[in-house]
Structures are given as structure tokens and as C-alpha cells.
Design an enzyme around this catalytic site. Structure first.
Site, mmCIF file in Angstrom:
data_model
loop_
_atom_site.group_PDB
_atom_site.id
_atom_site.type_symbol
_atom_site.label_atom_id
_atom_site.label_comp_id
_atom_site.label_asym_id
_atom_site.label_seq_id
_atom_site.Cartn_x
_atom_site.Cartn_y
_atom_site.Cartn_z
ATOM 1 N N CYS A 68 0.813 -1.219 0.000
ATOM 2 C CA CYS A 68 0.000 0.000 0.000
ATOM 3 C C CYS A 68 0.844 1.265 0.000
ATOM 4 O O CYS A 68 0.372 2.327 -0.414
ATOM 5 C CB CYS A 68 -0.925 0.019 1.205
ATOM 6 S SG CYS A 68 -1.794 -1.530 1.492
ATOM 7 N N HIS A 71 -9.113 1.629 -3.395
ATOM 8 C CA HIS A 71 -7.726 1.424 -2.951
ATOM 9 C C HIS A 71 -6.961 0.562 -3.964
ATOM 10 O O HIS A 71 -6.797 -0.634 -3.760
ATOM 11 C CB HIS A 71 -7.751 0.780 -1.574
ATOM 12 C CG HIS A 71 -6.416 0.528 -0.952
ATOM 13 N ND1 HIS A 71 -5.228 1.054 -1.438
ATOM 14 C CD2 HIS A 71 -6.068 -0.207 0.144
ATOM 15 C CE1 HIS A 71 -4.219 0.651 -0.676
ATOM 16 N NE2 HIS A 71 -4.704 -0.120 0.285
ATOM 17 N N CYS A 128 -1.011 2.880 6.087
ATOM 18 C CA CYS A 128 -0.572 1.638 6.703
ATOM 19 C C CYS A 128 -0.178 0.677 5.591
ATOM 20 O O CYS A 128 -0.590 0.843 4.432
ATOM 21 C CB CYS A 128 -1.673 1.032 7.570
ATOM 22 S SG CYS A 128 -3.205 0.655 6.696
ATOM 23 N N GLY A 171 0.653 -3.516 4.540
ATOM 24 C CA GLY A 171 0.610 -4.932 4.858
ATOM 25 C C GLY A 171 1.978 -5.451 5.281
ATOM 26 O O GLY A 171 3.007 -5.023 4.765
#
Length: 392
Positions: A88, A347, A377, A379
């Protein structure tokens, strides 16, 4: 070391899963925004030192999709390009890499961003040693490589359930947060707030060529009653649903970075100066808190307090995750994702870092504010954040 400025920024509209952009490779989408930020900055292609593009899902996409995007955008073959995968955070990490290249004196002009087509992620199977016994099973590379923690072997949605339990965040609170995100995005779209940041994408089919100009994932008319009817997705008696989670999407976004010397020489007015950045590592089971720990590290690094920041763009992976981050940072929610976030907009994993930065830059411009922070944030248990100051 030179200061680094963001001279131009753009993103494509965000497409729904298997939607309008689903047949365009990530590199096709990337080429659109690369070409656009160069155009907006009034820079000739040969003057770009390098292109850096984030992308998470590259299986079957051919060698170096960033290089593909660069060449499709019309940049000369002499301009190098490479990609990076920080899930991300990919699209924001590329901006950091460009920032560092310019600060160190290795570059003067860098295009950085992210690109992703989640719709095009293939199902895969390892056949190189053959299937000795039993059925062969295809794996969805989108879920396996993009949405499943490789250490804990849990879906990202489970990490959101972990945060909901840890911070006592109810289903009702999550659904209310999701509705607010949808309503903010719907209003922003209706008022044309996204228009300046979006570059249209040409869609060609047998009927001819059309222009895709608006985000298509926003659920206009969303209400709490509708969201409360949805089933939980990741845990029996859980709280996370498709309605209070971010979408699965296709898009690209980019910025053009320039050294202070180059800005002065060209006489351009930048959108903003990069003030600093930070990243963090946390427990993978609660990876959503990475946005909070990265912002905390960044504030300490640049000497700001949370109230010094006019606007925040904090990626909404899940409502539970977003509410936990707001609780940890004790932020005024009216300053966060003022035009809605990923729950409403979507996203597209590798593009989202650049997308939240692009949206932040134009939100600062529209509201005549000065300081902003973009954060995500990541993963695997990480976070990344970038601070900018608008040039007024």
C-alpha cells in the site's frame, strides 16, 4: 542538500473492480499520469532524470512495468525507469526515493508515482515441477500477493478485526465512518473538487473512443441502514464488511519532483515543498496502526505537532483501522480525508500512496491551507508518511 519541490501532480479516475479501466494494463494507466505531470510542469522529456513507479501486482505484466509506462508516455529511451513494491505504501515510497535522489544531487527532475490494475491480476499455479498427486489449484495473485499477510497468513481484513477488538470499535461506529467517507466523496465529486487532480483516460472499444473522467467506485446515496444489512466478511460475529472496507480498484497517480535550483532556473511555481518523511515497522497482526506510528515519527522528525498540520490524508484501508488511527493520534476528524477516503474512492494498492498525496495537494490548494501529511498503513506491519508545505 537541495530542497525538493512537487511541481505537478495528477491521477486517473479510479475504476471499480472489473470496471471501466479493467482492460488497461497498469503500465497503460501509469503512462497517462506520467505524460500529464510532465505536461503540467512544462518539462521536456529528455530533462527527466528518472521515473519511479510503485506497483504491487506485477505477475504476468511483463518486464519492468515502470519502464513500460515511461516509454508509453513518450519519454526517451535514455531516461531510466524502475518499479518498487511496498504494498500500500509503494506509490508514496517512490516519492521518497525521488526526493532522496534529488537531495543527494543524483537527480534534478524525477517523476514518481504508482500504478495498479487489480482487475488484471492473474490466477497462478506453480507447474514447473509438475503436479505429482491430486488436483492442481490456481491461486488468486491479487489476494495472495496483495491482500494476505505473508507472515501470519491472514487476510488484511482480519487485521482490521483485530484492531476493532483491541480498540473496542463497534460495527455501528465503522458503518457510520464509512457513510461519512462516502458522503464526503460524493459531495466532492458533485462540487468538482477532484476535477483538477484528475486526468481523463481514453477508453477504446468497438464503439469508438470515450473519455473516462470521474471516479466510479463512489456509492452515491449511501446510508447507515444499507450498510448495516451487509454480512461480515472475515470473521463470524465480526464487524468488518465490504461496506466499511476499502475497494479493489484500478488507477494510477504521479507527481513531478524538482530541485530548488531547477525550480529557480525555470521560474516555475511549485505546488508544495517536501518537508520530510518517515516510515515505521509494527506487529503485522495490527498492521493498520502503521499510519499512526509513521505520522508520530514524522511529526517528531520535522518538529511539528499534530495541530500544526492543516489537512491529513490517511489511507482508509478499513473503517476499523482508520478509527484506531484517529484514536491513537487524537486527530480532529474534520481535518482528515476532507474529500472522503479509500472506503469511498477505492484502494488500487500500488497506486494509493501517490493517490493520497495528489488528493492532499489539491485539497490544500482548494481550501487555501498550508501544511499537510499523507500517510498509509502497509501490509506486513509497516507505515509511511510524508509532510508537505504548500507554496503560496
Amino acid at each position: 542538500m537541495s530542497d525538493v519541490f512537487i511541481v505537478s501532480a495528477a491521477r486517473t479516475p479510479i475504476g471499480s473492480f472489473n470496471g471501466t479501466l479493467s482492460k488497461l494494463k497498469a503500465s497503460d494507466l501509469g503512462s497517462v499520469v506520467i505524460k500529464e505531470v510532465i505536461k503540467r510542469a512544462n518539462v521536456d522529456g529528455p530533462h527527466v532524470n528518472e521515473v519511479i513507479m510503485g506497483q504491487t501486482l506485477t505477475a504476468g505484466q511483463g518486464q519492468n512495468p515502470a519502464r513500460q509506462a515511461s516509454l508509453k508516455a513518450g519519454l526517451p529511451i535514455e531516461v531510466p525507469a524502475y518499479g518498487t513494491n511496498m504494498l500500500c505504501g509503494s506509490g508514496l515510497k517512490t516519492v521518497v526515493l525521488g526526493y532522496q535522489a534529488i537531495r543527494s544531487g543524483d537527480a534534478q527532475i524525477v517523476v514518481a508515482g504508482g500504478q495498479e490494475n487489480m482487475s488484471m491480476a492473474p490466477h497462478v499455479m506453480h507447474l514447473r515441477q509438475g503436479v505429482k498427486m491430486g488436483p492442481g489449484t490456481l491461486v488468486d495473485s491479487m489476494i495472495h500477493d496483495g491482500l494476505t499477510d505473508a507472515m501470519e497468513i491472514i487476510h488484511m481484513g482480519v487485521t482490521a478485526e483485530n484492531l476493532a477488538e483491541q480498540y473496542k470499535i463497534s460495527r455501528e461506529a465503522q458503518d457510520a465512518f464509512a457513510v461519512e467517507s462516502q458522503q464526503r466523496a460524493e459531495l466532492a465529486q458533485q462540487q468538482g473538487y477532484f476535477d483538477n487532480e484528475i486526468v481523463p483516460v481514453e477508453i477504446k472499444d468497438r464503439k469508438g473512443t470515450t473519455l473516462f473522467t470521474k471516479d466510479e467506485y463512489i456509492k452515491c446515496g449511501s446510508n447507515i441502514e444499507g450498510l448495516q444489512k451487509l454480512r461480515t466478511a472475515f470473521k463470524d460475529n465480526g464487524t468488518v464488511t465490504a461496506g466499511n472496507a476499502s475497494g479493489v480498484n484500478d488507477s494510477a497517480a504521479a507527481v513531478l519532483l524538482m530541485s530548488a535550483e531547477e525550480v529557480s532556473k525555470r521560474g516555475v511555481k511549485p505546488l508544495a515543498k517536501i518537508v520530510g518523511w518517515a516510515q515505521s515497522g509494527i506487529e503485522p497482526k495490527v498492521m493498520g496502526l502503521g499510519a499512526a506510528t509513521a505520522v508520530e515519527a514524522l511529526l517528531a522528525k520535522v518538529g511539528w505537532n499534530r495541530d500544526d498540520v492543516d489537512l491529513y490524508e490517511l489511507n482508509e484501508a478499513f473503517a476499523a483501522q482508520s478509527l484506531a488511527v484517529l484514536q491513537c493520534l487524537q486527530l480532529d476528524a474534520s481535518k482528515v480525508n476532507v474529500h472522503g477516503g479509500a472506503i469511498a474512492l477505492g484502494h488500487p494498492i500500488g497506486a494509493s500512496g501517490a493517490r493520497v498525496l495528489v488528493t492532499l495537494l489539491y485539497a490544500l490548494q482548494r481550501t487555501n491551507k498550508r501544511r499537510g501529511i499523507a500517510s498509509l498503513c502497509i501490509g506486513g506491519g509497516m507505515g509511511i508518511a510524508l509532510a508537505v508545505e504548500r507554496i503560496v
